[in-house]
Scaffold this motif. Structure first.
Motif, PDB file in Angstrom:
ATOM      1  N   HIS A 154      27.930  29.845  51.931  1.00 54.38           N
ATOM      2  CA  HIS A 154      28.071  31.217  51.443  1.00 54.38           C
ATOM      3  C   HIS A 154      29.252  31.927  52.106  1.00 54.38           C
ATOM      4  CE1 HIS A 154      26.288  34.358  48.971  1.00 54.38           C
ATOM      5  NE2 HIS A 154      26.537  35.227  49.923  1.00 54.38           N
ATOM      6  N   THR A 155      30.136  31.182  52.751  1.00 54.28           N
ATOM      7  CA  THR A 155      31.244  31.784  53.489  1.00 54.28           C
ATOM      8  C   THR A 155      32.370  32.257  52.564  1.00 54.28           C
ATOM      9  OG1 THR A 155      30.816  30.424  55.431  1.00 54.28           O
ATOM     10  CG2 THR A 155      33.014  31.371  55.236  1.00 54.28           C
ATOM     11  N   GLU A 156      32.792  33.497  52.762  1.00 44.65           N
ATOM     12  CA  GLU A 156      34.005  34.006  52.126  1.00 44.65           C
ATOM     13  C   GLU A 156      35.093  33.973  53.189  1.00 44.65           C
ATOM     14  OE1 GLU A 156      35.693  37.821  49.565  1.00 44.65           O
ATOM     15  OE2 GLU A 156      33.873  38.064  50.734  1.00 44.65           O
ATOM     16  N   ALA A 170      42.348  37.769  48.719  1.00 45.32           N
ATOM     17  CA  ALA A 170      41.756  38.475  47.583  1.00 45.32           C
ATOM     18  C   ALA A 170      40.318  38.044  47.348  1.00 45.32           C
ATOM     19  CB  ALA A 170      42.581  38.218  46.324  1.00 45.32           C
ATOM     20  N   CYS A 171      39.538  38.953  46.798  1.00 43.63           N
ATOM     21  CA  CYS A 171      38.123  38.650  46.549  1.00 43.63           C
ATOM     22  C   CYS A 171      37.945  37.641  45.429  1.00 43.63           C
ATOM     23  CB  CYS A 171      37.347  39.927  46.236  1.00 43.63           C
ATOM     24  SG  CYS A 171      37.952  40.830  44.782  1.00 43.63           S
ATOM     25  N   ASN A 172      38.993  37.405  44.626  1.00 43.70           N
ATOM     26  CA  ASN A 172      38.876  36.431  43.539  1.00 43.70           C
ATOM     27  C   ASN A 172      39.504  35.080  43.888  1.00 43.70           C
ATOM     28  OD1 ASN A 172      41.602  37.010  43.364  1.00 43.70           O
ATOM     29  ND2 ASN A 172      41.453  38.122  41.424  1.00 43.70           N
ATOM     30  N   ALA A 173      39.847  34.884  45.167  1.00 45.02           N
ATOM     31  CA  ALA A 173      40.335  33.575  45.603  1.00 45.02           C
ATOM     32  C   ALA A 173      39.168  32.600  45.694  1.00 45.02           C
ATOM     33  CB  ALA A 173      41.017  33.692  46.971  1.00 45.02           C
ATOM     34  N   GLY A 219      33.066  37.967  47.630  1.00 43.26           N
ATOM     35  CA  GLY A 219      33.738  37.217  46.577  1.00 43.26           C
ATOM     36  C   GLY A 219      33.692  35.740  46.913  1.00 43.26           C
ATOM     37  N   VAL A 220      32.500  35.153  46.828  1.00 45.03           N
ATOM     38  CA  VAL A 220      32.352  33.712  47.077  1.00 45.03           C
ATOM     39  C   VAL A 220      32.498  33.019  45.727  1.00 45.03           C
ATOM     40  CG1 VAL A 220      30.921  31.877  48.051  1.00 45.03           C
ATOM     41  CG2 VAL A 220      30.830  34.184  49.016  1.00 45.03           C
ATOM     42  N   CYS A 221      33.746  32.646  45.401  1.00 43.50           N
ATOM     43  CA  CYS A 221      34.072  32.099  44.092  1.00 43.50           C
ATOM     44  C   CYS A 221      34.199  30.579  44.156  1.00 43.50           C
ATOM     45  CB  CYS A 221      35.384  32.698  43.587  1.00 43.50           C
ATOM     46  SG  CYS A 221      35.397  34.512  43.538  1.00 43.50           S
ATOM     47  N   SER A 236      42.595  29.603  36.770  1.00 45.86           N
ATOM     48  CA  SER A 236      42.406  30.032  38.158  1.00 45.86           C
ATOM     49  C   SER A 236      41.507  31.258  38.243  1.00 45.86           C
ATOM     50  CB  SER A 236      43.768  30.359  38.772  1.00 45.86           C
ATOM     51  OG  SER A 236      43.637  31.019  40.003  1.00 45.86           O
ATOM     52  N   THR A 237      40.690  31.299  39.272  1.00 43.76           N
ATOM     53  CA  THR A 237      39.833  32.467  39.513  1.00 43.76           C
ATOM     54  C   THR A 237      40.660  33.726  39.770  1.00 43.76           C
ATOM     55  OG1 THR A 237      39.706  31.879  41.866  1.00 43.76           O
ATOM     56  CG2 THR A 237      37.926  31.097  40.439  1.00 43.76           C
ATOM     57  N   ARG A 238      41.930  33.569  40.110  1.00 48.53           N
ATOM     58  CA  ARG A 238      42.784  34.722  40.414  1.00 48.53           C
ATOM     59  C   ARG A 238      43.054  35.593  39.187  1.00 48.53           C
ATOM     60  NH1 ARG A 238      44.268  37.576  43.131  1.00 48.53           N
ATOM     61  NH2 ARG A 238      46.507  37.359  43.454  1.00 48.53           N
TER      62      ARG A 238
END
Length: 444
Positions: A315-317, A261-264, A232-234, A374-376
């Motif tokens: 590309h860091t999550e 979270a993956c959507n952060a 989740g690299v948002c 927000s991406t959340r």
């Protein structure tokens, strides 16, 4: 209570569990919505009625495994009365959703008395592998039952005790409603994962929920279709037309609301025309929340005197209170960066220029794209799906937060009056009418 209801399946072979789940799935697929909803209400009541046992099992999980977990993972693992009440309500919220089965997706008259209908049906048997989230058990089981699917759950070691109690309680509730307990089963033991992934022919879809390493392992070790995302690299792109206060609020929420979270958000890109003024304000706000900053050379120059580490990899999550900051020339460079380094999960633009925003929404290739938000928000509950089994970055079948619709497929039903294919071939062939009778979304 029968032995079948008491057992979560841990004493059986994975193949026996998968075969039992396949049989259960055929029973579920034939149930009307009223019976499936009654089963969900029984499940919700059962979770509430087992609170003492569930909290004891969860406390033992925390005592045994908590020392090796990150703060974010430990927070996901822990249960209390409020969380149990929320889990029960999530089950009920799924029951309140529209029936995903038997929907008419298309209806075409091929000829008079020869009618073709495309209808939604369950996938069959789901295998869901997840880590450290007790609420995943109730969310997934509820979505599975509502959509007519059986489910094999494989919980991570850190949540096994809690999951065993939850699954036992849910199985008893199903049996109490006259439904097969094997509609929900628990696979216990890391060594059994490979056996589960080998159940093609019995399991129709695997859904991994967890780390990048887990998802990539599942994808590389099964012939069963996999639904999910590895990363989740948002991103949030702040355009030169952005409202500054709005941008600060959106980014703050996207990073600090739930950083694991993956959507952060993991990377914020800022238009160079406003970077000198905007970045110091953003840095001050994020650092006040304990967020570690990483930036390129331009960012570090603009934030001289502020502790900013170099970006090791765009590309860091991070999955924690850390974020990468970058400066771009404009929308085109922002989109190039997102497509080069993002994971096609969730991307957001903050802009008051409607034309710029609409271009971003149209051209950025991701499961969810957002404007001034927000991406959340990329979440099944927030999207109104009741809950989700996960988020998919695939372009086949389901994409984005996967709720009930993503757990269905379709089949074609043809009703005739003795017509044969030969009637429509040759010198005296009949002609097809191919008249559209109903379009997607119309009721059966």
């Amino acid at each position: 209570m029968s032995a079948a209801a008491v057992s979560a399946g841990s004493g059986q072979s994975v193949r026996a569990m998968a075969e039992a789940a396949k049989s259960a799935s055929r029973v579920l697929a034939a149930l009307d919505e009223e019976k499936r909803n009654a089963a969900l209400e029984a499940m919700a009541l059962a979770v509430g009625g087992a609170s003492v046992e569930l909290l004891e099992a969860n406390l033992e999980d925390v005592r045994t495994e908590g020392g090796s977990l990150s703060a974010a993972t430990l927070a996901r693992l822990q249960l209390d009365e409020a969380k149990l009440a929320e889990m029960a309500e999530q089950v009920r919220s799924v029951a309140r959703l529209p029936d995903p089965l038997g929907r008419v997706l298309d209806a075409i008259e091929l000829d008079e008395g020869l009618d073709l209908t495309k209808i939604s049906v369950p996938l069959g048997v789901l295998a869901v592998i997840f880590e450290a989230r007790p609420d995943a058990v109730t969310q997934i089981a509820a979505l599975a039952i509502k959509s007519g699917n059986a489910v094999l759950l494989k919980a991570g070691k850190e949540v096994e005790r809690t999951a065993e109690v939850l699954v036992r309680v849910l199985r008893a509730a199903l049996e109490g409603e006259g439904l097969p307990a094997d509609a929900v089963s628990l696979v216990v033991g890391r060594e059994r994962v490979q056996e589960l992934l080998g159940m093609h022919g019995l399991v129709d879809m695997v859904i991994p929920r967890g780390s990048k390493a887990l998802v990539e392992y599942v994808q590389a070790n099964t012939r069963i279709p996999v639904l999910g995302h590895a990363e989740g690299v948002c991103h949030v792109y702040v355009d030169e037309s952005a409202d500054e206060a709005l941008a600060l609020r959106v980014i703050d929420d996207a990073k600090t609301d739930y950083p694991a979270a993956c959507n952060a958000v993991e990377t914020v890109l800022v238009h160079r025309a406003i970077a000198a003024e905007f970045l110091p304000k953003l840095a001050e706000r994020l650092r006040a929340k304990g967020v570690a900053l990483h930036g390129d050379a331009t960012v570090r120059e603009l934030l001289r005197g502020v502790e900013v580490e170099s970006v090791a990899d765009w590309h860091t999550e991070y999955g924690e209170l850390a974020v990468s900051l970058g400066v771009v020339k404009g929308l085109d460079e922002a989109m190039e960066h997102i497509h080069a380094h993002g994971s096609a999960h969730t991307e957001s633009i903050v802009a008051e220029d409607t034309a710029v925003a609409e271009r971003f929404l149209r051209e950025v290739d991701a499961a969810s794209v957002m404007h001034n938000a927000s991406t959340r928000f990329a979440d099944g509950f927030r999207y109104g799906f009741g809950a989700e089994v996960g988020i998919s970055t695939s372009k086949l079948h389901a994409r984005g937060p996967v709720g009930l619709e993503g757990l269905t497929t379709y089949k074609y039903v043809l009703r005739g009056r003795g017509q044969v294919a030969g009637d429509y071939r040759g010198k005296d062939a009949k002609a097809f009418t191919h008249r559209v009778v109903a379009k997607q979304g119309e009721l059966r």
